[in-house]
Design an enzyme around this catalytic site. Sequence first.
Site, mmCIF file in Angstrom:
data_model
loop_
_atom_site.group_PDB
_atom_site.id
_atom_site.type_symbol
_atom_site.label_atom_id
_atom_site.label_comp_id
_atom_site.label_asym_id
_atom_site.label_seq_id
_atom_site.Cartn_x
_atom_site.Cartn_y
_atom_site.Cartn_z
ATOM 1 N N GLU A 177 16.543 14.336 -12.401
ATOM 2 C CA GLU A 177 15.096 14.423 -12.126
ATOM 3 C C GLU A 177 14.765 15.590 -11.192
ATOM 4 O O GLU A 177 14.769 15.443 -9.963
ATOM 5 C CB GLU A 177 14.585 13.108 -11.513
ATOM 6 C CG GLU A 177 13.087 13.141 -11.235
ATOM 7 C CD GLU A 177 12.544 11.880 -10.548
ATOM 8 O OE1 GLU A 177 13.346 11.034 -10.119
ATOM 9 O OE2 GLU A 177 11.322 11.757 -10.430
ATOM 10 N N LYS A 219 14.557 13.894 -16.585
ATOM 11 C CA LYS A 219 13.305 13.279 -16.125
ATOM 12 C C LYS A 219 12.447 14.350 -15.456
ATOM 13 O O LYS A 219 12.521 14.553 -14.237
ATOM 14 C CB LYS A 219 13.624 12.122 -15.161
ATOM 15 C CG LYS A 219 12.393 11.488 -14.538
ATOM 16 C CD LYS A 219 12.691 10.131 -13.918
ATOM 17 C CE LYS A 219 11.489 9.614 -13.144
ATOM 18 N NZ LYS A 219 11.588 8.225 -12.770
HETATM 19 C C1 5MM Z 1 9.370 4.865 -7.883
HETATM 20 O O1 5MM Z 1 9.476 6.056 -7.111
HETATM 21 C C2 5MM Z 1 10.787 6.583 -7.072
HETATM 22 C C3 5MM Z 1 11.404 6.483 -5.745
HETATM 23 O O2 5MM Z 1 10.794 7.314 -4.821
HETATM 24 P P1 5MM Z 1 11.292 7.251 -3.270
HETATM 25 O O3 5MM Z 1 12.744 7.532 -3.254
HETATM 26 O O4 5MM Z 1 10.470 8.340 -2.611
HETATM 27 O O5 5MM Z 1 10.940 5.913 -2.776
HETATM 28 C C4 5MM Z 1 10.774 7.996 -7.680
HETATM 29 O O6 5MM Z 1 11.989 8.663 -7.592
HETATM 30 C C5 5MM Z 1 10.430 7.791 -9.111
HETATM 31 O O7 5MM Z 1 11.537 7.230 -9.792
HETATM 32 C C6 5MM Z 1 9.994 9.017 -9.837
HETATM 33 O O8 5MM Z 1 9.596 10.079 -9.049
HETATM 34 C C7 5MM Z 1 8.889 8.652 -10.816
HETATM 35 O O9 5MM Z 1 7.896 7.944 -10.175
HETATM 36 P P2 5MM Z 1 6.395 8.307 -10.502
HETATM 37 O O10 5MM Z 1 5.609 7.381 -9.619
HETATM 38 O O11 5MM Z 1 6.223 9.766 -10.151
HETATM 39 O O12 5MM Z 1 6.225 8.033 -11.987
#
Ligand code: 5MM
Length: 338
Positions: A177, A219
Site C-alpha cells: 500500500e 493497494k
Molecule cells: C483502516 O485504516 C488503516 C489503518 O490506519 P492506521 O494505521 O493509521 O490506524 C489504513 O491503513 C487503511 O487500511 C488504508 O489506508 C485504507 O483505509 P481508507 O480509510 O483510506 O480506505
Amino acid sequence: MSKENIQYIAKKIVENGKGILAADESTNTIKKRFNSINVKSNEETRCFYRDTLFSTPDISKYISGVILFEETFFQKNSSNESLKEKLENINCYPGIKVDQGLEEFNKDSIETYTKGIETLDKRLKPFAENGAKFTKWRSVINIGENIPSSHCIEENSSLLAEYALISQNNKLVPIVEPEVIMNGEHNIDKCYEVTKETLNQVFNSLKEKNVDLKGMLLKPNMIVPGDKSGEKLNIKEIAEKTLACLTKTVPEEVPGIVFLSGGLSSINATMILNEINKLNSTSWNLSFSYGRALQEDALKMWAGKSENKNVAQDIFLHRAKMNSLACHGKWDTSLENE
Ligand code: 5MM
C-alpha cells in the site's frame, strides 16, 4: 489445503466482485473514529464494534478478506468466540497489518517512512502459525511544496519491497500500500504525476528483490485532486486517469488491485470504483480495500449502542454490496435506496 499458496489466495481475494474490509485501525486511529460518535475506545468497545461488523449475516458474499489489527487477531468476544475464527468460519481470509506506523526522516522533515522492518520476520510468525493468509504494509507519500522528494519515494518503495519479500517467505500474501495522500492544494495532474513516479519506483524495487508479482496485491490511491484544491470531483476524469496511471506502471502479472478510499466519502468511493470498472479493459480485477468508506455509515448508526447492532449490520452489508456491484461496473445510484 495444498492449493492455498500465495498466488491462489491473492487471486481468490479479488474474484467475483469481492473485496477487503480494512478494519486494521491502530489504537490511536480507532480512538479518533470512536471520538466522532462519542464512544470511549477500550478493548471491550473495540471488540464489540468489530465483532458486530464480522458477524453481519451474508457479509462473505461481498467481502473475501479482513485486515485486522493485532489486538483483534487474538481477541475473543464476551461469548468467548475468537473474532479471527469467526471470519474463517464464513470463508473470509483473516489478514494482519504488520507495519508499525510512520516516523519522520528527521526533525526538520514532514516526510515519513514506515517503521517495523527490522523485527518484521519475527513478528510475522505467530500470525502465520495462527491462520493469517495475508499481510498489509502502508507507506505514505505527501504532496506539498518541494515534496515528495525522490529520497522519500525511494526509501518507502524499498521498504515496501523488503516487507513483501519477507511476507512471501512466510507464505503470506503481501498487500503493498503506497498511499499518495489526498490532503493538499495540488490538482489532479499532480496526483497523477506523483502516483506514477511512486508506483514505478515501487515496482522497480519489487522486481529488484524478486518478489513474486503473482502472489501479491497492490493497494493504491485513486487519482484525485487535493482536498484543498477547490477542484470538483469529476468521476469520469478520475476513473480515466486512475486507469491510465495503473496501466503505465503496474505489471500484468499482478492479479488484482484493491483501492484504498483515502478520505473519499462512501458514495464517491463506490461511484469511482464503478466508473473504473466500466472502463476497465485490463486483465486485473479492480476491487476495494476500504476502511472509512465501508465503515463510516455503519459506525455512525451503531453509535456505541448494542440495540443498534442489527441496523448497523444492515448498513454495512449494503455498503459492501454496493462496492461489490461497483467491482462489476453494475452499481447505480438508484440502488442506494434499497
Ligand atoms: C483502516 O485504516 C488503516 C489503518 O490506519 P492506521 O494505521 O493509521 O490506524 C489504513 O491503513 C487503511 O487500511 C488504508 O489506508 C485504507 O483505509 P481508507 O480509510 O483510506 O480506505
